[in-house]
Design a protein around this motif. Sequence first.
Motif, PDB file in Angstrom:
ATOM      1  N   VAL A  74       0.919  -1.138  -0.003  1.00 51.42           N
ATOM      2  CA  VAL A  74       0.053  -0.020  -0.086  1.00 51.42           C
ATOM      3  C   VAL A  74       0.965   1.367   0.042  1.00 51.42           C
ATOM      4  O   VAL A  74       1.891   1.323   0.977  1.00 51.42           O
ATOM      5  CB  VAL A  74      -1.135   0.041   1.246  1.00 51.42           C
ATOM      6  N   LEU A  75       0.661   2.099  -0.921  1.00 48.54           N
ATOM      7  CA  LEU A  75       1.679   3.094  -1.299  1.00 48.54           C
ATOM      8  C   LEU A  75       0.960   4.386  -0.367  1.00 48.54           C
ATOM      9  O   LEU A  75      -0.127   4.600  -0.631  1.00 48.54           O
ATOM     10  CB  LEU A  75       1.876   3.561  -2.669  1.00 48.54           C
ATOM     11  N   TYR A  76       1.582   5.004   0.535  1.00 50.75           N
ATOM     12  CA  TYR A  76       1.350   6.101   1.561  1.00 50.75           C
ATOM     13  C   TYR A  76       1.806   7.302   0.877  1.00 50.75           C
ATOM     14  O   TYR A  76       3.100   7.367   1.068  1.00 50.75           O
ATOM     15  CB  TYR A  76       1.558   5.733   3.005  1.00 50.75           C
ATOM     16  N   LEU A  77       1.308   8.195   0.384  1.00 41.92           N
ATOM     17  CA  LEU A  77       1.628   9.729   0.029  1.00 41.92           C
ATOM     18  C   LEU A  77       1.264  10.572   1.216  1.00 41.92           C
ATOM     19  O   LEU A  77       0.077  10.892   1.468  1.00 41.92           O
ATOM     20  CB  LEU A  77       0.956   9.962  -1.470  1.00 41.92           C
ATOM     21  N   ARG A  78       2.229  11.331   1.275  1.00 39.51           N
ATOM     22  CA  ARG A  78       1.949  12.619   2.325  1.00 39.51           C
ATOM     23  C   ARG A  78       2.836  13.631   2.378  1.00 39.51           C
ATOM     24  O   ARG A  78       3.736  13.400   1.707  1.00 39.51           O
ATOM     25  CB  ARG A  78       1.688  12.047   3.853  1.00 39.51           C
ATOM     26  N   SER A  79       2.267  14.851   2.913  1.00 39.94           N
ATOM     27  CA  SER A  79       3.429  16.018   3.187  1.00 39.94           C
ATOM     28  C   SER A  79       4.115  15.582   4.221  1.00 39.94           C
ATOM     29  O   SER A  79       3.634  14.863   5.350  1.00 39.94           O
ATOM     30  CB  SER A  79       2.718  17.299   3.294  1.00 39.94           C
ATOM     31  N   GLU A  90       1.575  -4.333   2.703  1.00 36.78           N
ATOM     32  CA  GLU A  90       2.514  -3.744   3.550  1.00 36.78           C
ATOM     33  C   GLU A  90       2.650  -2.114   3.191  1.00 36.78           C
ATOM     34  O   GLU A  90       2.754  -1.775   2.306  1.00 36.78           O
ATOM     35  CB  GLU A  90       3.981  -4.394   3.545  1.00 36.78           C
ATOM     36  N   MET A  91       2.554  -1.257   4.092  1.00 38.08           N
ATOM     37  CA  MET A  91       2.297   0.322   3.825  1.00 38.08           C
ATOM     38  C   MET A  91       3.896   0.845   3.647  1.00 38.08           C
ATOM     39  O   MET A  91       4.654   0.380   4.504  1.00 38.08           O
ATOM     40  CB  MET A  91       1.685   0.842   4.838  1.00 38.08           C
ATOM     41  N   ILE A  92       4.115   1.406   2.537  1.00 37.15           N
ATOM     42  CA  ILE A  92       5.509   2.054   2.317  1.00 37.15           C
ATOM     43  C   ILE A  92       5.372   3.563   1.835  1.00 37.15           C
ATOM     44  O   ILE A  92       4.295   4.049   1.437  1.00 37.15           O
ATOM     45  CB  ILE A  92       6.185   1.234   0.918  1.00 37.15           C
ATOM     46  N   ALA A  93       6.458   4.168   2.162  1.00 36.22           N
ATOM     47  CA  ALA A  93       6.562   5.735   1.935  1.00 36.22           C
ATOM     48  C   ALA A  93       7.631   6.068   1.552  1.00 36.22           C
ATOM     49  O   ALA A  93       8.820   5.467   2.103  1.00 36.22           O
ATOM     50  CB  ALA A  93       5.801   6.284   3.111  1.00 36.22           C
ATOM     51  N   TYR A 108      13.976   5.731   0.106  1.00 29.87           N
ATOM     52  CA  TYR A 108      14.681   7.000   0.199  1.00 29.87           C
ATOM     53  C   TYR A 108      14.945   7.344  -1.310  1.00 29.87           C
ATOM     54  O   TYR A 108      15.550   6.348  -1.935  1.00 29.87           O
ATOM     55  CB  TYR A 108      15.867   7.139   1.068  1.00 29.87           C
ATOM     56  N   ALA A 109      15.101   8.584  -1.978  1.00 31.95           N
ATOM     57  CA  ALA A 109      15.321   8.851  -3.185  1.00 31.95           C
ATOM     58  C   ALA A 109      15.935  10.248  -2.982  1.00 31.95           C
ATOM     59  O   ALA A 109      15.329  11.130  -2.234  1.00 31.95           O
ATOM     60  CB  ALA A 109      14.087   8.609  -4.167  1.00 31.95           C
ATOM     61  N   VAL A 168       7.911   7.181  -6.893  1.00 28.26           N
ATOM     62  CA  VAL A 168       6.524   7.141  -6.648  1.00 28.26           C
ATOM     63  C   VAL A 168       5.864   6.432  -7.913  1.00 28.26           C
ATOM     64  O   VAL A 168       4.774   5.580  -7.583  1.00 28.26           O
ATOM     65  CB  VAL A 168       6.203   8.614  -6.264  1.00 28.26           C
ATOM     66  N   LEU A 169       6.026   6.958  -9.110  1.00 27.01           N
ATOM     67  CA  LEU A 169       5.309   6.374 -10.087  1.00 27.01           C
ATOM     68  C   LEU A 169       5.375   4.562 -10.239  1.00 27.01           C
ATOM     69  O   LEU A 169       4.455   4.018 -10.329  1.00 27.01           O
ATOM     70  CB  LEU A 169       5.672   6.988 -11.222  1.00 27.01           C
TER      71      LEU A 169
END
Length: 282
Positions: free
Chosen positions: A76-81, A113-116, A133-134, A143-144
């Motif tokens: 599960v991709l978690y996107l946030r500020s 599994e949540m990743i960010a 990390y990138a 991200v894409l």
Amino acid sequence: MSKPGTALKRTGIALIVLGGLIYFVSGGSEGDNPLAFFGLVVMLAGLLLHFRGRGLAARARSDSVASSLRSSQHTVLYLRSFQSDTSTSLKVLGSGFTTEEEQLADVLRPIGEMIAIGRPGEKLPLPGATRMYASDAEWQNVVLNHMASARLVVLRAGPGHGLFWELRESFSELPPDKFVILILNMKSRNYRAFAEEVQENFRLELPSLTANSAWKGIVDFREPSRVTSGFIRFAADWTPEFLPIPFKVVRLGYNDLRGPMNEALQPVFESQGMAWHRVGRL
């Protein structure tokens, strides 16, 4: 051999218990014994140690061979500020024994599994999603790539050009049933600004959300100016539906949102073709 972070977490719990005993034996807020203040300091130190132990455990999990970043398991991709992260001492103390992100990752684990993306330069990953990390030049491609392979993408509404780019790509690249927006501890004016950006750029009207009442804000440790927390999911034609996180009066600082988040996400589990099961605090 104990797992990384275990010793710090146990020490933190011991300090919290010790500090609590000192505080109450010294008369607590009713007396003027300076030991009561010392007890509070010991408890706060215990919370910080416990949080650091969870960070060490998170780093070990990210580095392990079994990490979701190096395996074929669902994610599960978690996107946030980054502003949403529990990255200051005040936020750590306010989060108690489990952060909002840790609880979200736990609830979503049956899906993946949540990743960010991790904050650049952080010494320890925050507990919750497995960090990757990138560089500034690479992060969008990272991200894409993960957006394409993830079972579900969860974007926490907030400010920032980077987050808005992720929002645009989510609307562009994802099917509606694979994308969810999280509204959590968000001030009314910030949610209105976010919704207006979505309306202006994507011609999509997000649900209107009301501010929490004053009494609910006191019990729930949120200001009355914050809107009701919840998830926004989308129908096949991108019609949004708000799934409120149920309000719970009892707040113990440990997995307070685990059960409520799980209840709110029941339709999302079902849309993924997965059986939904009620979970509690533990």
